[in-house]
Design an enzyme around this catalytic site. Structure first.
Site, PDB file in Angstrom:
ATOM      1  CE  LYS A  87     -19.573 111.651  57.037  1.00  0.00           C
ATOM      2  NZ  LYS A  87     -19.062 110.462  57.772  1.00  0.00           N
ATOM      3  CB  CYS A 171     -27.767 105.894  46.499  1.00  0.00           C
ATOM      4  SG  CYS A 171     -28.647 107.465  46.627  1.00  0.00           S
ATOM      5  CG  MET A 172     -31.717 106.195  48.579  1.00  0.00           C
ATOM      6  SD  MET A 172     -31.165 104.886  49.721  1.00  0.00           S
ATOM      7  CE  MET A 172     -32.709 104.231  50.286  1.00  0.00           C
ATOM      8  CG  MET A 346     -25.131 102.872  49.246  1.00  0.00           C
ATOM      9  SD  MET A 346     -26.528 103.489  48.306  1.00  0.00           S
ATOM     10  CE  MET A 346     -27.727 103.760  49.600  1.00  0.00           C
ATOM     11  N   GLY A 383     -28.423 107.648  52.272  1.00  0.00           N
ATOM     12  CA  GLY A 383     -27.086 108.221  52.344  1.00  0.00           C
ATOM     13  C   GLY A 383     -27.048 109.722  52.210  1.00  0.00           C
ATOM     14  CD  GLN A 384     -27.718 111.941  47.646  1.00  0.00           C
ATOM     15  OE1 GLN A 384     -27.276 112.976  47.159  1.00  0.00           O
ATOM     16  NE2 GLN A 384     -28.488 111.117  46.954  1.00  0.00           N
TER      17      GLN A 384
END
Length: 816
Positions: A87, A171-172, A346, A383-384
């Site tokens: 990516k 998510c966190m 996650m 994840g971000q």
């Protein structure tokens, strides 16, 4: 396992660069970047963090004739040392999808019609003026730090309603509550250097080979050099990570709680816990009833007694993990000659007891003394790109203020009002709605208690990423008094039902700052212009605030009567940054960040000055100035050898401890079964997650041809025996159905992942195949984070629904 780091990454990547086509000529940055260089071919190269995950890899962005034409890994960056994942090598392509949004659009009579920015800003402002207490902002860990800070100040310092949330709640949030309830302060103590020093690396329900491949490659590279590193995968399905691991421990969903307790039980029974470390640095804790963040104190004897039922044999019965493997884990943690790093993402966070399992893994490290040395660390990965920097540090959650402050604490509110120069009492002491409740309120008719009437979504796609989509998003349809505003770069599942769409600039089309998973703050400058009339998210927030100022909203003035987003030039003159043509007359990012930086010292999260970030490839906080005037980062928190805030001679000091005695908390939290389990009607477990080629909901990566072609659609990954029992073959279309919804997906057998009997996996990147119409909306009672990793489903061939699902798989519900 004889594969080196570069080979590992290249095997995951389809190309080493990207050439793309832009729509407009170059940008005029507000200031010159000292890290930019121009090569003989006319390409201007400059630094930026990657736009995707929380790893925080740095890239070199090549610009020529106003367009991004090439991407390289940044060799000067400590995070990735010149390497990128698939990516990352294609990140430049995300700017140039054919369907970029380029003008504001208003829905009239069911159709989207172009309108001017002036009209769009006025519409938003008047909606807010009508019912300011019913307005909410929903952002993400993709907000830059200045963007999130502007939204935070606008809604909490201006509108006084606290209805702001990031998608990081999804998510966190459990990682946050785990850190807070263990150490009294959020975010990891260790850093990526631990991966270079650990003797044992344990993956707790995550798949870093695909989700954090650059970090995983650091470990693989060590193995290829002949270093002994033991890799252990504790998971509910085999993944690409499993292929590289020495041990795979397959557990039944939710029973990671039992495994963690089983390890602690054996450490005490075998007398291999670190008595000296615990006596110096730890206290014991257990849950209250009902559950809350900080629980109640307990003695070591009570803790020991609470653990007694978790024998290896009992844990095996609950989890399916053989008793000898529980003993193996406990033996490793009991050794002082090893350094052990735990990694999770996650799998532990999106969990109805997410706070509990986070606490327990921290507790194992503390109980065994595997903490505070390079290689000894419990580390949550994000994840971000700025879930830490913007959601957690800026505090863009409904209950937080910047820098770890709480809206419920009067002293914290007064401190924020002082920094923002607001009249006392401006900040509302009542927390706003958490994400699931916010969207539930928005999708509930006003007459039935749905008191959120307007939501402004920025840099996220809740129409695809929320759980239980029918209830929490799609129910908005037909509610005439509800108004959805979406700032976006492309059409998404969220824009499909939006009432007002605002075209947004993305990544290097604007200035920015991110904060990654290892507390590293990273800055970049605008390099190209956005297409059409797309504009920065921070500008949109400030422009709406200014329109409210003009309409007479009292919250848009500070206590001296000035606009709350006043920015002045070097001569002290106010710059009208709410006017787009003047937004880049000054560096608004610098102004917002330097104001925000004042908040960072309370919890010893000291951020570097903006000018230091400009020169660096990211700095890990706390960043402290030495007597010689130089600024130094902190790789390892709470450890005297690294952290300047630890008292001399202390060794380890948890200086924000819950118990105010510089001690961390070792928790006991009981195992409990999940709220929904397979049964006769819905006999399979469903787990959701990501794939290597795509990021989150695919809004960006599905616009990159190389990534889209490599993984064109979602699928249902099944166990071979289960598929055979249902008459399903590779490529067949199957229905995946829960009590909440159903979707149709192609079957993929014996692919990258291998679910055990009784389990299926579906990725969530495909907006055409919304698996979150099926998922569960239940949350952790403390963090309020939803559980995407387990719910009960049935699967059957399209067109052939069974009257009763055949008995297949190994149903955990039968055994627990």
């Amino acid at each position: 396992m004889a594969i080196n780091r570069r080979e590992f990454l290249l095997s995951s990547a389809m190309a080493a660069a990207t050439a793309v086509v832009a729509r407009r000529a170059g940008a005029r940055p507000a200031e010159t970047s000292p890290t930019a260089v121009t090569t003989a071919d006319g390409i201007r190269w400059d630094k930026a963090p990657c736009r995707f995950c929380g790893t925080g890899c740095h890239v070199r962005v090549g610009v020529r004739d106003g367009r991004v034409v090439a991407i390289q890994g940044e060799r000067l960056a400590e995070v990735n040392k010149g390497l990128l994942c698939v990516k990352g090598y294609h990140v430049g392509g995300i700017l140039y999808g054919r369907d970029r949004l380029t003008q504001p659009l208003l829905r009239r009579n069911g159709n989207l019609e172009p309108i001017s920015w002036e009209s769009a800003i006025d519409i938003i402002a008047r909606r807010i003026m009508e019912k300011p207490e019913s307005f909410a902002i929903y952002g993400s860990g993709q907000w830059t730090i200045p963007e999130g800070y502007a939204a935070q100040k606008f809604i909490k310092g201006g509108l006084s309603n606290n209805h702001i949330e990031p998608n990081a709640r999804l998510c966190m949030a459990s990682a946050v509550t785990g850190f807070l309830s263990t150490y009294g302060v959020d975010e990891p103590a260790g850093c990526y250097d631990d991966l270079d020093n650990a003797d044992v690396v344990i993956m707790w329900g995550n798949n870093p080979a695909e989700m954090h491949p650059v970090l995983f490659s650091r470990i693989i590279d060590r193995v290829a050099r002949g270093e002994k590193v033991m890799l252990i995968d504790i998971g509910t399905r085999r993944t690409r990570t499993t292929e590289f691991c020495d041990e795979y421990l397959q557990f039944r969903p939710q029973t990671d709680l039992a495994i963690a307790n089983g390890i602690a039980h054996l450490l005490i029974k075998n007398d291999t816990w670190d008595k000296e470390f615990v006596s110096k640095y730890c206290n014991f804790r257990t849950d209250n009833d009902p559950l809350d963040l900080f629980g109640r104190p307990c003695s070591f004897e009570e803790y020991k007694k609470l653990l007694e039922p978790y024998t290896p044999e009992h844990v095996e019965k609950l989890s399916g993990v053989p008793a000898e493997k529980i003993r193996m884990l406990a033996d490793l943690f009991g050794r002082r000659d090893l350094r052990i790093t735990s990694l999770w993402c996650m799998g532990m966070n999106q969990h109805t007891r997410g706070t509990a399992i986070n606490r327990l893994v921290h507790g194992i490290h503390l109980l065994s003394g595997h903490f505070g040395r390079p290689g000894d660390a419990p580390t949550s990965l994000t994840g971000q790109p700025s879930a830490c920097g913007t959601a957690r540090e800026v505090g863009t959650l409904a209950h937080l203020l910047p820098g770890g402050r709480l809206v419920a604490k009067e002293a914290h509110r007064r401190d924020a009002e002082r920094i923002w120069n607001l009249p006392e009492g401006r900040i509302n002491p009542r927390p706003g709605y958490h994400t699931v409740l916010l969207w539930n309120k928005f999708c509930t008719p006003t007459a039935e208690g749905g008191d959120i009437s307007t939501v402004w979504v920025q840099v996220t796609n809740p129409g695809q990423s929320l759980p239980d989509l029918h209830r929490l998003f799609q129910s908005k349809k037909g509610l005439e008094d509800k108004f959805l505003i979406v700032s976006e770069v492309y059409p998404t599942a969220t824009t499909e039902i939006a009432d007002l769409i605002l075209p947004a600039a993305m990544w290097v089309e604007k200035n920015g700052i991110f904060g990654n998973s290892e507390r590293r703050t990273q800055q970049w400058f605008k390099m190209v212009n956005p297409p059409g009339d797309a504009r920065d998210d921070a500008w949109m927030t400030i422009a709406v605030a200014r329109r409210l100022f003009e309409l007479g909203h009292p919250g848009m003035r500070d206590k001296d009567g000035n606009f709350i987003f006043t920015v002045r030039d070097e001569n002290g003159r106010e710059v009208p940054i709410w006017e787009w043509e003047h937004y880049y007359d000054v560096n608004v990012d610098r102004a917002l960040y330097e104001e925000y930086r004042q908040f960072s010292r309370l919890k010893h999260k000291d951020l570097a000055p903006y000018d230091e970030l400009v020169k660096a490839r990211g700095l890990r906080w706390p960043v402290v100035q030495h007597e010689d005037g130089t600024w130094h980062e902190t790789p390892f928190r709470f450890s005297e050898f690294s952290d300047p805030y630890v008292k001399k001679g202390a060794g380890i000091q948890f200086y924000h401890s819950v118990t105010k005695d510089d001690r961390a908390l070792i928790w006991f939290c009981a195992y409990e079964p999940p709220p929904e389990q397979p049964d006769a009607d819905f006999p399979l477990w469903l787990c959701t997650g990501r794939v290597l080629e795509h990021w989150h909901t695919g809004t960006m990566t599905m616009r990159v041809p190389q990534l889209r072609n490599a993984m064109p659609n979602a699928y249902v990954e099944m166990n071979l025996a289960d598929a055979a029992a249902l008459g399903l073959k590779n490529g067949d279309i199957a229905v995946v159905e829960s009590r909440r919804g159903r979707i149709e997906l192609p079957v993929w057998l014996d692919g990258r992942g291998k679910p055990p009997p009784g389990s299926v996996f579906v990725p969530f990147f495909d907006e055409r195949l919304l698996i979150n119409e099926v998922t569960l909306g239940e949350t952790c009672p403390i963090s309020k984070e939803p559980d995407y990793k387990k719910c009960a489903v049935r699967v059957y061939p399209k067109g052939r629904p069974p009257a009763r699902q055949p008995a297949i798989g190994d149903r955990p519900a039968d055994r627990i």
